[in-house]
Design a protein around this motif. Structure first.
Motif, PDB file in Angstrom:
ATOM      1  N   PHE A 116       3.883   8.943 -10.591  1.00  0.00           N
ATOM      2  CA  PHE A 116       5.145   9.495 -10.091  1.00  0.00           C
ATOM      3  C   PHE A 116       6.113   8.321  -9.987  1.00  0.00           C
ATOM      4  O   PHE A 116       6.035   7.519  -9.053  1.00  0.00           O
ATOM      5  CB  PHE A 116       4.921  10.155  -8.722  1.00  0.00           C
ATOM      6  CG  PHE A 116       6.134  10.818  -8.122  1.00  0.00           C
ATOM      7  CD1 PHE A 116       6.389  12.161  -8.332  1.00  0.00           C
ATOM      8  CD2 PHE A 116       7.015  10.090  -7.326  1.00  0.00           C
ATOM      9  CE1 PHE A 116       7.500  12.778  -7.756  1.00  0.00           C
ATOM     10  CE2 PHE A 116       8.127  10.693  -6.752  1.00  0.00           C
ATOM     11  CZ  PHE A 116       8.369  12.042  -6.973  1.00  0.00           C
ATOM     12  N   CYS A 117       6.989   8.187 -10.975  1.00  0.00           N
ATOM     13  CA  CYS A 117       7.800   6.973 -11.087  1.00  0.00           C
ATOM     14  C   CYS A 117       8.910   6.923 -10.042  1.00  0.00           C
ATOM     15  O   CYS A 117       9.338   7.942  -9.490  1.00  0.00           O
ATOM     16  CB  CYS A 117       8.385   6.846 -12.490  1.00  0.00           C
ATOM     17  SG  CYS A 117       9.690   8.019 -12.854  1.00  0.00           S
ATOM     18  N   PRO A 140      -1.263   5.918  -3.016  1.00  0.00           N
ATOM     19  CA  PRO A 140      -0.972   4.553  -3.473  1.00  0.00           C
ATOM     20  C   PRO A 140       0.507   4.416  -3.840  1.00  0.00           C
ATOM     21  O   PRO A 140       1.075   5.284  -4.512  1.00  0.00           O
ATOM     22  CB  PRO A 140      -1.861   4.402  -4.714  1.00  0.00           C
ATOM     23  CG  PRO A 140      -2.953   5.413  -4.529  1.00  0.00           C
ATOM     24  CD  PRO A 140      -2.287   6.569  -3.852  1.00  0.00           C
ATOM     25  N   TYR A 141       1.109   3.328  -3.393  1.00  0.00           N
ATOM     26  CA  TYR A 141       2.554   3.109  -3.556  1.00  0.00           C
ATOM     27  C   TYR A 141       2.751   1.705  -4.118  1.00  0.00           C
ATOM     28  O   TYR A 141       2.188   0.741  -3.617  1.00  0.00           O
ATOM     29  CB  TYR A 141       3.215   3.225  -2.180  1.00  0.00           C
ATOM     30  CG  TYR A 141       4.726   3.369  -2.133  1.00  0.00           C
ATOM     31  CD1 TYR A 141       5.575   2.546  -2.870  1.00  0.00           C
ATOM     32  CD2 TYR A 141       5.311   4.316  -1.300  1.00  0.00           C
ATOM     33  CE1 TYR A 141       6.954   2.680  -2.794  1.00  0.00           C
ATOM     34  CE2 TYR A 141       6.694   4.459  -1.210  1.00  0.00           C
ATOM     35  CZ  TYR A 141       7.512   3.639  -1.958  1.00  0.00           C
ATOM     36  OH  TYR A 141       8.875   3.769  -1.875  1.00  0.00           O
ATOM     37  N   LEU A 142       3.568   1.603  -5.156  1.00  0.00           N
ATOM     38  CA  LEU A 142       3.967   0.308  -5.707  1.00  0.00           C
ATOM     39  C   LEU A 142       5.457   0.123  -5.478  1.00  0.00           C
ATOM     40  O   LEU A 142       6.273   0.909  -5.963  1.00  0.00           O
ATOM     41  CB  LEU A 142       3.666   0.238  -7.211  1.00  0.00           C
ATOM     42  CG  LEU A 142       4.267  -0.970  -7.953  1.00  0.00           C
ATOM     43  CD1 LEU A 142       3.689  -2.287  -7.434  1.00  0.00           C
ATOM     44  CD2 LEU A 142       4.052  -0.844  -9.461  1.00  0.00           C
ATOM     45  N   TRP A 158       1.389  -3.496  -3.825  1.00  0.00           N
ATOM     46  CA  TRP A 158       0.683  -2.218  -3.764  1.00  0.00           C
ATOM     47  C   TRP A 158       0.164  -2.005  -2.346  1.00  0.00           C
ATOM     48  O   TRP A 158      -0.339  -2.937  -1.713  1.00  0.00           O
ATOM     49  CB  TRP A 158      -0.511  -2.213  -4.716  1.00  0.00           C
ATOM     50  CG  TRP A 158      -0.193  -1.950  -6.152  1.00  0.00           C
ATOM     51  CD1 TRP A 158      -0.006  -2.872  -7.139  1.00  0.00           C
ATOM     52  CD2 TRP A 158      -0.060  -0.666  -6.778  1.00  0.00           C
ATOM     53  NE1 TRP A 158       0.247  -2.244  -8.336  1.00  0.00           N
ATOM     54  CE2 TRP A 158       0.217  -0.891  -8.144  1.00  0.00           C
ATOM     55  CE3 TRP A 158      -0.148   0.647  -6.312  1.00  0.00           C
ATOM     56  CZ2 TRP A 158       0.402   0.154  -9.047  1.00  0.00           C
ATOM     57  CZ3 TRP A 158       0.035   1.688  -7.210  1.00  0.00           C
ATOM     58  CH2 TRP A 158       0.310   1.434  -8.565  1.00  0.00           C
ATOM     59  N   PHE A 159       0.227  -0.765  -1.865  1.00  0.00           N
ATOM     60  CA  PHE A 159      -0.279  -0.419  -0.538  1.00  0.00           C
ATOM     61  C   PHE A 159      -0.503   1.088  -0.495  1.00  0.00           C
ATOM     62  O   PHE A 159      -0.244   1.793  -1.479  1.00  0.00           O
ATOM     63  CB  PHE A 159       0.706  -0.857   0.555  1.00  0.00           C
ATOM     64  CG  PHE A 159       2.115  -0.364   0.338  1.00  0.00           C
ATOM     65  CD1 PHE A 159       2.568   0.798   0.939  1.00  0.00           C
ATOM     66  CD2 PHE A 159       2.987  -1.064  -0.495  1.00  0.00           C
ATOM     67  CE1 PHE A 159       3.861   1.260   0.725  1.00  0.00           C
ATOM     68  CE2 PHE A 159       4.282  -0.614  -0.719  1.00  0.00           C
ATOM     69  CZ  PHE A 159       4.717   0.555  -0.107  1.00  0.00           C
ATOM     70  N   LEU A 160      -0.994   1.594   0.630  1.00  0.00           N
ATOM     71  CA  LEU A 160      -1.238   3.024   0.780  1.00  0.00           C
ATOM     72  C   LEU A 160      -0.314   3.636   1.826  1.00  0.00           C
ATOM     73  O   LEU A 160       0.045   2.977   2.810  1.00  0.00           O
ATOM     74  CB  LEU A 160      -2.689   3.285   1.205  1.00  0.00           C
ATOM     75  CG  LEU A 160      -3.777   3.155   0.136  1.00  0.00           C
ATOM     76  CD1 LEU A 160      -5.153   3.354   0.768  1.00  0.00           C
ATOM     77  CD2 LEU A 160      -3.572   4.151  -1.000  1.00  0.00           C
ATOM     78  N   LEU A 200       4.635   6.051  -7.165  1.00  0.00           N
ATOM     79  CA  LEU A 200       3.475   6.555  -6.434  1.00  0.00           C
ATOM     80  C   LEU A 200       2.406   7.032  -7.409  1.00  0.00           C
ATOM     81  O   LEU A 200       2.675   7.263  -8.584  1.00  0.00           O
ATOM     82  CB  LEU A 200       3.884   7.732  -5.538  1.00  0.00           C
ATOM     83  CG  LEU A 200       5.111   7.552  -4.645  1.00  0.00           C
ATOM     84  CD1 LEU A 200       5.510   8.892  -4.024  1.00  0.00           C
ATOM     85  CD2 LEU A 200       4.838   6.521  -3.565  1.00  0.00           C
ATOM     86  N   ILE A 201       1.195   7.196  -6.881  1.00  0.00           N
ATOM     87  CA  ILE A 201       0.098   7.767  -7.661  1.00  0.00           C
ATOM     88  C   ILE A 201      -0.432   8.996  -6.932  1.00  0.00           C
ATOM     89  O   ILE A 201      -0.731   8.932  -5.735  1.00  0.00           O
ATOM     90  CB  ILE A 201      -1.065   6.763  -7.847  1.00  0.00           C
ATOM     91  CG1 ILE A 201      -0.583   5.480  -8.525  1.00  0.00           C
ATOM     92  CG2 ILE A 201      -2.204   7.415  -8.644  1.00  0.00           C
ATOM     93  CD1 ILE A 201      -0.154   5.640  -9.961  1.00  0.00           C
TER      94      ILE A 201
END
Length: 208
Positions: A116-117, A140-142, A158-160, A200-201
């Protein structure tokens, strides 16, 4: 509306922490691997089928075991020049790790993954995040760049996401990284003001 995951702790810390890594490269750039490790631990605690994703005693999480786990994850999401700066690299790395676990332990673990860009609006991101967290799934978030100096610890990181709260017409997100949690307003956090964005993932664990 408020939602927080029943998230794990390691020796009193909120999730894992890449600052524990004694390997210099991982200490500096192991955030993608740490995020994957934390995701595996979380799912292993949620469902018996997922426990093989964590190669140590999941009922007794320790910093030493977490550090060892990060070294196992390192080849799949190894730090590199410029970092793990694409969503697809995270997906590919975690998928390969799960595939190798399945082959080694004769399991059939499957977690669907969808990118999810960061070009989506913050409102679209809010819907995405709520859908995941309401299903008890971390996100997960970049974050790559941001014009707001208040988020300097999250730049190229990267983190959650482990929780959210809707209050007074705004949405707040709860992050998990460096063994701690923080809360930020999503609109300001998502709207980076920079051309280069992360995203996001969507993780979809198949428990049956």
């Amino acid at each position: 509306m408020k939602k927080e995951l029943d998230y794990f702790t390691i020796e009193g810390c909120y999730g894992g922490n890449q600052d524990w890594f004694t390997n210099l490269i991982m200490h500096m750039g192991g955030c993608a691997a740490a995020t994957a490790c934390d995701s595996c631990i979380y799912f292993g605690l949620q469902n018996e089928k997922m426990k093989p994703l964590y190669p140590f005693n999941i009922e007794c999480l320790t910093k030493e075991d977490y550090k060892a786990f990060s070294q196992i994850m390192k080849p799949y999401l190894k730090p590199r020049a410029g970092g793990v700066r694409k969503l697809s690299w995270f997906v590919e790395g975690l998928e390969r790790y799960i595939q190798d676990v399945n082959e080694a332990k004769h399991t059939d673990i499957y977690i669907g993954m969808e990118e999810f860009c960061g070009d989506h609006t913050w409102q679209e991101a809010a819907i995405f995040i709520k859908e995941q967290l309401d299903q008890d799934i971390p996100v997960p978030y970049l974050l790559l760049r941001h014009q707001n100096e208040a988020y300097k610890d999250y730049i190229w990181h990267w983190f959650l996401l482990t929780g959210y709260e809707e209050k007074d017409g705004k949405m707040y997100i709860k992050t998990a990284t460096y063994g701690e949690s923080d809360t930020f307003e999503l609109e300001d956090f998502w709207n980076t003001g920079c051309e280069e964005k992360g995203g996001l993932i969507r993780l979809t664990p198949h428990y049956n």
